[in-house]
Motif scaffolding. Structure first.
Motif, PDB file in Angstrom:
ATOM      1  N   ALA A  73      76.237  17.968  18.769  1.00  0.00           N
ATOM      2  CA  ALA A  73      75.847  18.696  20.017  1.00  0.00           C
ATOM      3  C   ALA A  73      77.591  18.876  19.808  1.00  0.00           C
ATOM      4  CB  ALA A  73      76.246  16.907  20.080  1.00  0.00           C
ATOM      5  N   ALA A  74      78.904  18.089  19.488  1.00  0.00           N
ATOM      6  CA  ALA A  74      80.227  19.413  19.924  1.00  0.00           C
ATOM      7  C   ALA A  74      80.506  20.888  19.777  1.00  0.00           C
ATOM      8  CB  ALA A  74      81.215  18.513  18.390  1.00  0.00           C
ATOM      9  N   ARG A  75      79.344  21.210  18.263  1.00  0.00           N
ATOM     10  CA  ARG A  75      79.459  22.573  18.073  1.00  0.00           C
ATOM     11  C   ARG A  75      78.772  23.576  19.634  1.00  0.00           C
ATOM     12  NH1 ARG A  75      77.106  22.261  12.309  1.00  0.00           N
ATOM     13  NH2 ARG A  75      79.421  22.787  10.940  1.00  0.00           N
ATOM     14  N   GLU A  76      77.956  22.318  20.211  1.00  0.00           N
ATOM     15  CA  GLU A  76      77.390  23.337  21.432  1.00  0.00           C
ATOM     16  C   GLU A  76      78.139  23.350  22.003  1.00  0.00           C
ATOM     17  OE1 GLU A  76      73.794  21.166  22.510  1.00  0.00           O
ATOM     18  OE2 GLU A  76      72.664  21.894  20.771  1.00  0.00           O
ATOM     19  N   VAL A  77      79.043  22.158  22.390  1.00  0.00           N
ATOM     20  CA  VAL A  77      79.868  22.324  23.999  1.00  0.00           C
ATOM     21  C   VAL A  77      81.255  22.439  23.322  1.00  0.00           C
ATOM     22  CG1 VAL A  77      81.869  20.433  24.710  1.00  0.00           C
ATOM     23  CG2 VAL A  77      79.288  19.477  23.863  1.00  0.00           C
ATOM     24  N   ILE A  78      81.576  22.919  22.871  1.00  0.00           N
ATOM     25  CA  ILE A  78      82.222  23.991  22.337  1.00  0.00           C
ATOM     26  C   ILE A  78      82.403  26.237  22.795  1.00  0.00           C
ATOM     27  CG2 ILE A  78      84.253  24.810  20.402  1.00  0.00           C
ATOM     28  CD1 ILE A  78      83.991  21.728  18.708  1.00  0.00           C
ATOM     29  N   ALA A  79      81.372  25.517  21.662  1.00  0.00           N
ATOM     30  CA  ALA A  79      80.476  27.183  23.012  1.00  0.00           C
ATOM     31  C   ALA A  79      80.075  27.305  23.653  1.00  0.00           C
ATOM     32  CB  ALA A  79      79.039  27.113  21.749  1.00  0.00           C
ATOM     33  N   ARG A  80      79.919  26.189  24.414  1.00  0.00           N
ATOM     34  CA  ARG A  80      80.042  26.189  26.428  1.00  0.00           C
ATOM     35  C   ARG A  80      80.942  27.207  26.678  1.00  0.00           C
ATOM     36  NH1 ARG A  80      75.734  22.924  25.272  1.00  0.00           N
ATOM     37  NH2 ARG A  80      76.767  21.080  27.102  1.00  0.00           N
ATOM     38  N   ALA A  81      82.017  26.382  25.880  1.00  0.00           N
ATOM     39  CA  ALA A  81      82.954  26.186  26.861  1.00  0.00           C
ATOM     40  C   ALA A  81      83.963  27.166  26.543  1.00  0.00           C
ATOM     41  CB  ALA A  81      84.490  25.067  26.390  1.00  0.00           C
ATOM     42  N   GLU A  82      83.636  27.653  25.332  1.00  0.00           N
ATOM     43  CA  GLU A  82      84.864  28.932  25.174  1.00  0.00           C
ATOM     44  C   GLU A  82      84.119  30.417  25.957  1.00  0.00           C
ATOM     45  OE1 GLU A  82      83.532  29.144  20.657  1.00  0.00           O
ATOM     46  OE2 GLU A  82      85.331  28.425  20.333  1.00  0.00           O
ATOM     47  N   ALA A  83      82.529  29.583  26.263  1.00  0.00           N
ATOM     48  CA  ALA A  83      81.336  31.238  27.087  1.00  0.00           C
ATOM     49  C   ALA A  83      82.007  31.204  28.334  1.00  0.00           C
ATOM     50  CB  ALA A  83      79.939  30.844  27.537  1.00  0.00           C
ATOM     51  N   ASP A  84      82.348  29.861  28.551  1.00  0.00           N
ATOM     52  CA  ASP A  84      82.892  29.925  30.587  1.00  0.00           C
ATOM     53  C   ASP A  84      84.411  30.524  30.667  1.00  0.00           C
ATOM     54  OD1 ASP A  84      80.564  28.767  30.966  1.00  0.00           O
ATOM     55  OD2 ASP A  84      81.620  26.541  30.671  1.00  0.00           O
ATOM     56  N   ALA A  85      84.880  30.040  29.269  1.00  0.00           N
ATOM     57  CA  ALA A  85      86.405  30.803  29.255  1.00  0.00           C
ATOM     58  C   ALA A  85      86.562  32.045  29.711  1.00  0.00           C
ATOM     59  CB  ALA A  85      87.038  30.451  28.964  1.00  0.00           C
ATOM     60  N   ALA A  86      85.467  33.168  28.965  1.00  0.00           N
ATOM     61  CA  ALA A  86      85.273  34.324  29.050  1.00  0.00           C
ATOM     62  C   ALA A  86      84.292  35.502  29.587  1.00  0.00           C
ATOM     63  CB  ALA A  86      84.418  34.983  27.370  1.00  0.00           C
TER      64      ALA A  86
END
Length: 317
Positions: A73-86
């Protein structure tokens, strides 16, 4: 929003570093932080989630079932956060939202709520003449407008918000000033001005003060142009007016929908909010039966009035 999504991304990154290295000292070195601080963060996460994430005393370090679920779950949340930032900021967000309003409408409450919910998105409120309300919308000078009905609604969405009682404005020493309210019959013998042009209300009321004639206007207009030498009284049987929020149907953007939610009093976490609908909960983290006095890993639940004058019987003061 799931319980994992409520944890800040920085702490999730630290947990993932340990979970992937399976070694606290190496993970701490890679992160550039003290091992004790990393250990304390993991312990705090376990207390917050109500589950052990690593097998106590295991050598080498091992994840528990709950730890593996959190890692996914943490990997998914981090991936979404990085996608949102980009992701590039939408043009409408860079430009902000332009909202017009006609005389008599007070927008300060909605401005305050917007700033609290969307501090990074500019809201520009633009005063407009009533005669210009429709043109400003058609020409795109504003994205939305608080309008006074009726208007030509072709191609527009319009949400009625509240109605305003009419009042008659009279000199302070006029006999009508002695009453709380009046009807049309009491005004039949009075000289009345045509007050339909609300953009010229200040001039109209100046003429009332000069004794040229009385005027009937919406309550908010009388309040907007209040003077010490004039008073206003409710007219019980005169048509009232209605305020609505309007915008072009073809320009119904997410910002427009968010502002509609603010005006209609929806909560920040309303399921009808575009920003709430686009959130996707983390997958793979299932609810666990909590230990006594501890929290589970399950998901938590997602966290204009009619303006009217008091109407009493006509009576002497």
């Amino acid at each position: 929003m799931s319980q994992v999504e409520s944890i800040d991304v920085a702490r999730l990154r630290w947990f993932v570093a340990v979970a992937e290295e399976l070694h606290f000292a190496r993970a701490a070195k890679a992160l550039g932080i003290a091992r004790q601080r990393l250990s304390r963060t993991v312990i705090d996460l376990e207390d917050e989630l109500g589950a052990k994430l690593f097998v106590p005393g295991a050598q080498p370090t091992q994840l528990t079932d709950e730890g593996r679920e959190l890692l996914t779950a943490a990997r998914e949340v981090i991936a979404r956060a990085e996608a949102d930032a980009a992701r590039p900021e939408p043009e409408e967000a860079r430009r902000g939202l332009r909202v017009g309003f006609v005389p008599g409408v007070t927008v300060s409450k909605w401005e305050r709520i917007w700033r609290e919910r969307f501090p990074e998105i500019r809201l520009e409120t633009i005063p407009l003449a009533a005669a210009d309300q429709l043109t400003a919308l058609r020409e795109g000078r504003v994205d939305m407008c608080f309008v006074r009905l009726p208007i030509d609604r072709e191609g527009l969405s319009a949400i009625p918000l509240y109605r305003e009682v009419p009042v008659v404005v009279v000199p302070k020493d006029h006999p009508i000033s002695l009453f709380s309210e009046v009807g049309a019959a009491e005004l039949a013998d009075e000289r009345m001005q045509d007050a339909s042009d609300l953009d010229a209300a200040a001039v109209t009321l100046e003429m009332v003060a000069a004794g040229v004639g009385l005027a009937i206007v919406p309550h908010s207009i009388a309040r907007l142009h209040a003077r010490r030498d004039l008073v206003y009284r409710t007219v019980t049987d005169h048509p009232d007016t209605e305020i609505a929020l309007a915008w072009p149907v073809a320009e119904t953007t997410e910002l427009v929908e968010e502002f509609v939610g603010v005006v209609r009093g929806r909560s920040e976490r309303s399921s009808r909010s575009p920003s709430t609908r686009t959130e996707q909960p983390a997958k793979g983290l299932t609810a666990k039966k909590p230990a006594p006095q501890r929290k589970s890993l399950g998901s938590k639940g997602a966290s204009a009035a009619r303006s009217s004058g008091a109407k009493s019987k006509r009576r002497g003061r």
